[in-house]
Design a protein around this motif. Sequence first.
Motif, short mmCIF file in Angstrom:
data_model
loop_
_atom_site.label_atom_id
_atom_site.label_comp_id
_atom_site.label_asym_id
_atom_site.label_seq_id
_atom_site.Cartn_x
_atom_site.Cartn_y
_atom_site.Cartn_z
N ARG A 117 0.82 -1.22 0.00
CA ARG A 117 0.00 0.00 0.00
C ARG A 117 0.85 1.25 0.00
NH1 ARG A 117 -4.62 -2.23 4.03
NH2 ARG A 117 -5.19 -3.87 2.58
N ALA A 118 1.96 1.20 0.72
CA ALA A 118 2.84 2.38 0.75
C ALA A 118 3.40 2.64 -0.64
CB ALA A 118 3.98 2.16 1.76
N GLU A 119 3.71 1.55 -1.37
CA GLU A 119 4.22 1.72 -2.73
C GLU A 119 3.16 2.35 -3.64
OE1 GLU A 119 5.60 -2.22 -3.41
OE2 GLU A 119 7.61 -1.79 -2.60
N ARG A 120 1.90 2.05 -3.34
CA ARG A 120 0.81 2.68 -4.11
C ARG A 120 0.39 4.01 -3.49
NH1 ARG A 120 -1.39 -2.67 -3.71
NH2 ARG A 120 -3.13 -2.00 -2.45
N GLU A 121 1.11 4.43 -2.46
CA GLU A 121 0.83 5.69 -1.74
C GLU A 121 -0.58 5.72 -1.16
OE1 GLU A 121 1.98 9.14 -3.91
OE2 GLU A 121 4.01 8.41 -4.24
N GLU A 122 -1.04 4.59 -0.66
CA GLU A 122 -2.33 4.56 0.04
C GLU A 122 -2.10 4.90 1.51
OE1 GLU A 122 -4.30 1.06 -2.76
OE2 GLU A 122 -4.38 0.86 -0.59
N PHE A 123 -1.75 6.14 1.73
CA PHE A 123 -1.34 6.59 3.05
C PHE A 123 -2.49 7.21 3.83
CE2 PHE A 123 2.86 7.58 0.85
CZ PHE A 123 3.42 6.37 1.22
N THR A 124 -2.29 7.29 5.11
CA THR A 124 -3.16 8.06 5.98
C THR A 124 -2.27 9.06 6.70
OG1 THR A 124 -4.45 6.06 6.30
CG2 THR A 124 -4.90 7.88 7.80
N THR A 125 -2.72 10.32 6.84
CA THR A 125 -1.92 11.25 7.62
C THR A 125 -2.05 10.86 9.09
OG1 THR A 125 -3.78 12.75 7.83
CG2 THR A 125 -2.26 13.16 6.02
N PRO A 126 -1.00 11.09 9.88
CA PRO A 126 -1.03 10.61 11.27
C PRO A 126 -2.29 11.03 12.03
CG PRO A 126 1.17 11.38 10.74
CD PRO A 126 0.31 11.67 9.54
N TRP A 127 -2.76 12.25 11.79
CA TRP A 127 -3.90 12.73 12.58
C TRP A 127 -5.22 12.10 12.17
CZ3 TRP A 127 -2.83 18.68 13.25
CH2 TRP A 127 -1.61 18.80 13.94
N GLU A 128 -5.20 11.46 11.02
CA GLU A 128 -6.44 10.83 10.56
C GLU A 128 -6.48 9.35 10.91
OE1 GLU A 128 -6.19 11.98 6.54
OE2 GLU A 128 -6.98 13.99 6.92
N VAL A 129 -5.53 8.90 11.68
CA VAL A 129 -5.52 7.49 12.09
C VAL A 129 -6.41 7.33 13.32
CG1 VAL A 129 -4.10 5.57 12.89
CG2 VAL A 129 -3.20 7.17 11.20
N HIS A 130 -7.46 6.54 13.18
CA HIS A 130 -8.37 6.30 14.30
C HIS A 130 -8.55 4.81 14.49
CE1 HIS A 130 -9.42 10.51 14.21
NE2 HIS A 130 -9.64 10.41 12.92
N PRO A 131 -8.61 4.36 15.74
CA PRO A 131 -8.88 2.95 15.96
C PRO A 131 -10.25 2.56 15.40
CG PRO A 131 -8.09 3.98 17.98
CD PRO A 131 -8.38 5.09 16.99
N LEU A 132 -10.34 1.31 14.95
CA LEU A 132 -11.61 0.77 14.46
C LEU A 132 -12.26 0.10 15.68
CD1 LEU A 132 -12.99 0.41 11.67
CD2 LEU A 132 -11.74 -1.74 11.44
N TYR A 133 -13.12 0.86 16.39
CA TYR A 133 -13.67 0.33 17.65
C TYR A 133 -14.83 -0.63 17.38
CZ TYR A 133 -11.10 4.02 20.16
OH TYR A 133 -10.15 4.83 20.69
N LEU A 134 -15.66 -0.31 16.43
CA LEU A 134 -16.89 -1.05 16.10
C LEU A 134 -17.94 -1.06 17.20
CD1 LEU A 134 -15.88 -4.31 14.17
CD2 LEU A 134 -16.41 -2.06 13.26
N ARG A 135 -17.57 -0.57 18.37
CA ARG A 135 -18.52 -0.60 19.48
C ARG A 135 -18.48 0.75 20.18
NH1 ARG A 135 -18.32 -6.13 22.67
NH2 ARG A 135 -16.44 -5.38 23.66
N GLU A 136 -19.66 1.28 20.49
CA GLU A 136 -19.72 2.54 21.23
C GLU A 136 -19.23 2.29 22.65
OE1 GLU A 136 -20.71 5.53 19.92
OE2 GLU A 136 -20.81 4.45 18.03
N SER A 137 -18.90 3.36 23.37
CA SER A 137 -18.52 3.20 24.77
C SER A 137 -19.76 2.77 25.56
CB SER A 137 -17.97 4.50 25.33
OG SER A 137 -19.03 5.40 25.53
N ASP A 138 -19.54 2.16 26.72
CA ASP A 138 -20.65 1.69 27.56
C ASP A 138 -21.66 2.80 27.83
OD1 ASP A 138 -19.81 -0.79 27.75
OD2 ASP A 138 -19.01 -0.66 29.79
N ALA A 139 -21.14 3.97 28.17
CA ALA A 139 -22.02 5.07 28.53
C ALA A 139 -22.96 5.39 27.38
CB ALA A 139 -21.20 6.29 28.90
N GLU A 140 -22.42 5.38 26.16
CA GLU A 140 -23.25 5.71 25.01
C GLU A 140 -24.25 4.59 24.71
OE1 GLU A 140 -20.39 8.52 22.37
OE2 GLU A 140 -19.65 6.58 22.99
#
Lengths: 230, 379
Positions: free
Chosen positions: A200-223
Amino acid sequence: MLVLAMDTATPQVAVAIGDSGAVRGEVRVVGGRRHAEQLAPAIQYVCAQTGVRLDQLAAIAVGVGPGLFTGLRVGVTTAKVMAQALRIPVVTVPTLDLVAYPLRHTRRMVVAVIDARRKEVFHARYRSVPGGLQREGEYAVGPVGDLIADLEAGGEEVLLAGDGVARYRSKLADLERAEEAGPAFDMPSVGALIELATARAEREEFTTPWEVHPLYLRESDAELHWATPR
Amino acid sequence: MTRGARSDEGAEGARQRASARGAADRVAVPPEPHETEPAESTMRWFPPRSEGANVLGIETSCDETAAAVVGNGTDVLSSVVSSQVDLHARFGGVVPEIASRAHVDLIGPVVADALGEAGVELPELTAVAACHGPGLAGALLVGVSAAKALALVADLPYVGVNHLEAHCYAAWLEEPDLTPPLAVLVASGGHTLVVVMEDHGKYRVVGQTVDDAAGEAFDKVARHLGLGYPGGPLIDALARDGEPDAIAFPRAMPGEPDFSFSGLKTAVVQHIRKHPDGNVADVAASFQAAVVDQLVDKLVRAADEAGASTLVLGGGVAANSRLRARVEEVAAATGRRAFLPPRDLCTDNAAMIAAAAWWRLQADGPTPLDAGVAPSLSL
Ligand SMILES: [Zn+2]
């Protein structure tokens, strides 16, 4: 192209240095839930032993989950802050892909299953295509019983991998056309992360550092439990 | 029920999908035309310039994401605080998982802003520090991971800092000439204690709360008065229209070094129930007076015992106007000096982390990179 890869979304802390897609060094520690303690020393060690300096890196690759929230945040934070400071991009790969990819040569459907606690699993399905795997459907979270019912209804031959399989072995044993890939495939592969991320890096499929977010798939308990305002 | 990523709509889900796109559909296939834009436009990098013994501090123990650069333990070159109070307001308190998620999103920009405002580049720093406890485990992990990542990149020492020690050091940021011993009251939503600081790095906890923290009591009473969250500033404002001695609420544990607020809270709740149409401002003022009396009483007790001629306030509750006024009065009456740091240094911030780290680094050297977090760390 030198890439530093890390995944901490499961009880495993895994770090590798890759050169043009091949792993030059790898550290993996499983269990203990000591992600914050182990990750930085593991990076230091793998760099020292491969003779790679951080300022030589072209990109940082990180498994973004789904998985253990706290472990996941250690890896994602470390990767994005290092990348920001080094002024290099990040390549993000979902951790379920890292479970499935080592099984890309089977003709069966591959089902990656990561323990999500609270009697649930994170899961995704993949099928072999020339040169890799193609995911079918979404990354999902739900009770293991629902996954079993779905697979049963599908009636297809499946190969199961990931720590969710080991955790729910007795339940999954009821599935007739399923086989467990085995302990070597319980944990996400950081070698797969190097391979996938370098392509992917060779194809320049990059993400800027600030746009990196964990894939939680689940809301927090409170929500989740938040119905009406008090 | 199986919930897929698609069904978790909303900004968070959309953003996650956007960031995972390209990484999403194909795990590995032969190269193809670009689907994603090469990234550079939105990226802000650390800016150039500067010199000096500067420490970068990071604070993520609760609901503030903060970073600061401090020179020589006293000189605030920058102090950036991104408060998440709006994210937690509808829950009436800090939700740990929400706080941890927000820290991950905010840490990069906050650190870059702190270095940018200070005009310092990462390699020019002397050390990178983070609060490693006490606090919320998941939240602390973000700051500690970020600090270690920066330490690795720039080959700098990492320093893990005790949050409570850092509150004591906030005073030095305003007044570098302070000389121990000091009697310090640290009161916030998370902690309430009186510390005697005998010398740099030498502390004695003289008393602490046996139940709620003072800030927690403000939040709970504010909720019962229907005021909202956070309670401290709302009660402080309302109390200005009330009589502090209108209602005789109890002053807990007189003559003892420790604090207690749960009895007071119960008394206030009972009073509200008994007098539903009573004067709310009087309740607020009388409650606030009871809290402040207790806080000031224990602080002075500790100062007497330690022979400390300076009284120092720290923590969010130190922003309370009655507390500040009473500490000034008491100090004047007993021939002591009151040192009341401005509000932005009392509440959680990273400048105090960097200041404490500076002293810690000289005393103990760097913290090993295999150190973790200590959610229930004490002084
Ligand atoms: Zn605090």
